[in-house]
Design an enzyme around this catalytic site. Sequence first.
Site, PDB file in Angstrom:
ATOM      1  N   ASP A  30      56.117  33.829  98.683  1.00 43.16           N
ATOM      2  CA  ASP A  30      54.745  33.972  99.162  1.00 43.16           C
ATOM      3  C   ASP A  30      54.391  35.460  99.215  1.00 43.16           C
ATOM      4  O   ASP A  30      55.196  36.294  99.622  1.00 43.16           O
ATOM      5  CB  ASP A  30      54.597  33.331 100.547  1.00 43.16           C
ATOM      6  CG  ASP A  30      53.145  33.121 100.927  1.00 43.16           C
ATOM      7  OD1 ASP A  30      52.708  31.957 100.989  1.00 43.16           O
ATOM      8  OD2 ASP A  30      52.434  34.127 101.152  1.00 43.16           O
ATOM      9  N   ILE A  31      53.165  35.764  98.812  1.00 43.15           N
ATOM     10  CA  ILE A  31      52.734  37.166  98.747  1.00 43.15           C
ATOM     11  C   ILE A  31      52.525  37.754 100.144  1.00 43.15           C
ATOM     12  O   ILE A  31      52.580  38.976 100.313  1.00 43.15           O
ATOM     13  CB  ILE A  31      51.463  37.278  97.874  1.00 43.15           C
ATOM     14  CG1 ILE A  31      51.294  38.672  97.306  1.00 43.15           C
ATOM     15  CG2 ILE A  31      50.216  36.812  98.620  1.00 43.15           C
ATOM     16  CD1 ILE A  31      50.275  38.767  96.190  1.00 43.15           C
ATOM     17  N   ASN A  84      50.244  22.370 104.282  1.00 44.64           N
ATOM     18  CA  ASN A  84      48.907  22.397 104.867  1.00 44.64           C
ATOM     19  C   ASN A  84      47.996  21.493 104.031  1.00 44.64           C
ATOM     20  O   ASN A  84      47.963  21.608 102.798  1.00 44.64           O
ATOM     21  CB  ASN A  84      48.366  23.824 104.890  1.00 44.64           C
ATOM     22  CG  ASN A  84      49.216  24.747 105.764  1.00 44.64           C
ATOM     23  OD1 ASN A  84      49.725  24.336 106.801  1.00 44.64           O
ATOM     24  ND2 ASN A  84      49.385  25.992 105.331  1.00 44.64           N
ATOM     25  N   GLY A  90      44.551  24.037 107.337  1.00 41.71           N
ATOM     26  CA  GLY A  90      44.778  25.436 106.983  1.00 41.71           C
ATOM     27  C   GLY A  90      45.052  25.672 105.512  1.00 41.71           C
ATOM     28  O   GLY A  90      45.493  26.757 105.129  1.00 41.71           O
ATOM     29  N   GLN A  91      44.787  24.679 104.661  1.00 39.92           N
ATOM     30  CA  GLN A  91      45.023  24.876 103.228  1.00 39.92           C
ATOM     31  C   GLN A  91      43.982  25.824 102.637  1.00 39.92           C
ATOM     32  O   GLN A  91      42.778  25.624 102.831  1.00 39.92           O
ATOM     33  CB  GLN A  91      44.971  23.535 102.485  1.00 39.92           C
ATOM     34  CG  GLN A  91      45.343  23.676 101.014  1.00 39.92           C
ATOM     35  CD  GLN A  91      45.430  22.346 100.266  1.00 39.92           C
ATOM     36  OE1 GLN A  91      45.173  21.285 100.846  1.00 39.92           O
ATOM     37  NE2 GLN A  91      45.791  22.419  99.007  1.00 39.92           N
ATOM     38  N   HIS A  97      51.240  22.621  97.381  1.00 42.57           N
ATOM     39  CA  HIS A  97      52.408  23.488  97.512  1.00 42.57           C
ATOM     40  C   HIS A  97      53.086  23.235  98.842  1.00 42.57           C
ATOM     41  O   HIS A  97      52.439  22.908  99.838  1.00 42.57           O
ATOM     42  CB  HIS A  97      52.030  24.969  97.389  1.00 42.57           C
ATOM     43  CG  HIS A  97      50.932  25.410  98.324  1.00 42.57           C
ATOM     44  ND1 HIS A  97      49.609  25.139  98.073  1.00 42.57           N
ATOM     45  CD2 HIS A  97      50.979  26.055  99.496  1.00 42.57           C
ATOM     46  CE1 HIS A  97      48.876  25.625  99.053  1.00 42.57           C
ATOM     47  NE2 HIS A  97      49.675  26.183  99.948  1.00 42.57           N
ATOM     48  N   HIS A  99      55.538  25.055 101.712  1.00 39.64           N
ATOM     49  CA  HIS A  99      56.060  26.326 102.224  1.00 39.64           C
ATOM     50  C   HIS A  99      57.475  26.084 102.749  1.00 39.64           C
ATOM     51  O   HIS A  99      57.691  25.180 103.562  1.00 39.64           O
ATOM     52  CB  HIS A  99      55.231  26.829 103.400  1.00 39.64           C
ATOM     53  CG  HIS A  99      53.803  27.148 103.103  1.00 39.64           C
ATOM     54  ND1 HIS A  99      53.317  28.449 103.053  1.00 39.64           N
ATOM     55  CD2 HIS A  99      52.728  26.346 102.870  1.00 39.64           C
ATOM     56  CE1 HIS A  99      52.016  28.412 102.808  1.00 39.64           C
ATOM     57  NE2 HIS A  99      51.626  27.152 102.692  1.00 39.64           N
TER      58      HIS A  99
END
Length: 108
Positions: A30-31, A84, A90-91, A97, A99
């Site tokens: 994740d960035i 999410n 909270g998507q 995807h 997490h």
Amino acid sequence: MSDCIFCRIRDGELPCKKVYEDEDVLAFHDIHPKAPVHVLVIPKQHVATFSDADEALLGRLMDRVRHVADSVLGLKEGWRLIVNVRAGGGQEVYHLHAHILGGKRLSF
Ligand code: AMP
């Protein structure tokens, strides 16, 4: 989908820090990590959100999440899986995807 950021990462049009790839999924860091280890696992097939995915795709995704967390990342002390779902969950990116969070003892 050409306007989907995760499809563009899948296609190599945008960079990522890849940790795992096979015919079904791609996993990358994740960035904006929320834990010492924060990896996203995406299906290569574009599916907007968890609620839209069929049983077979979810089964493959969950199997690969387990493989990435336990074997590729080696998170022996444990890890957290978050998905999410839509705006209320909270998507922000509408390509399914999962997490994987770990690398420290997590609390809420
Ligand atoms: P979500 O809120 O579940 O949709 O999570 C989307 C995640 O994608 C966030 O944690 C972002 O930090 C992450 N993200 C967005 N763009 C990128 C990118 N180019 N590379 C890696 N992670 C990204």
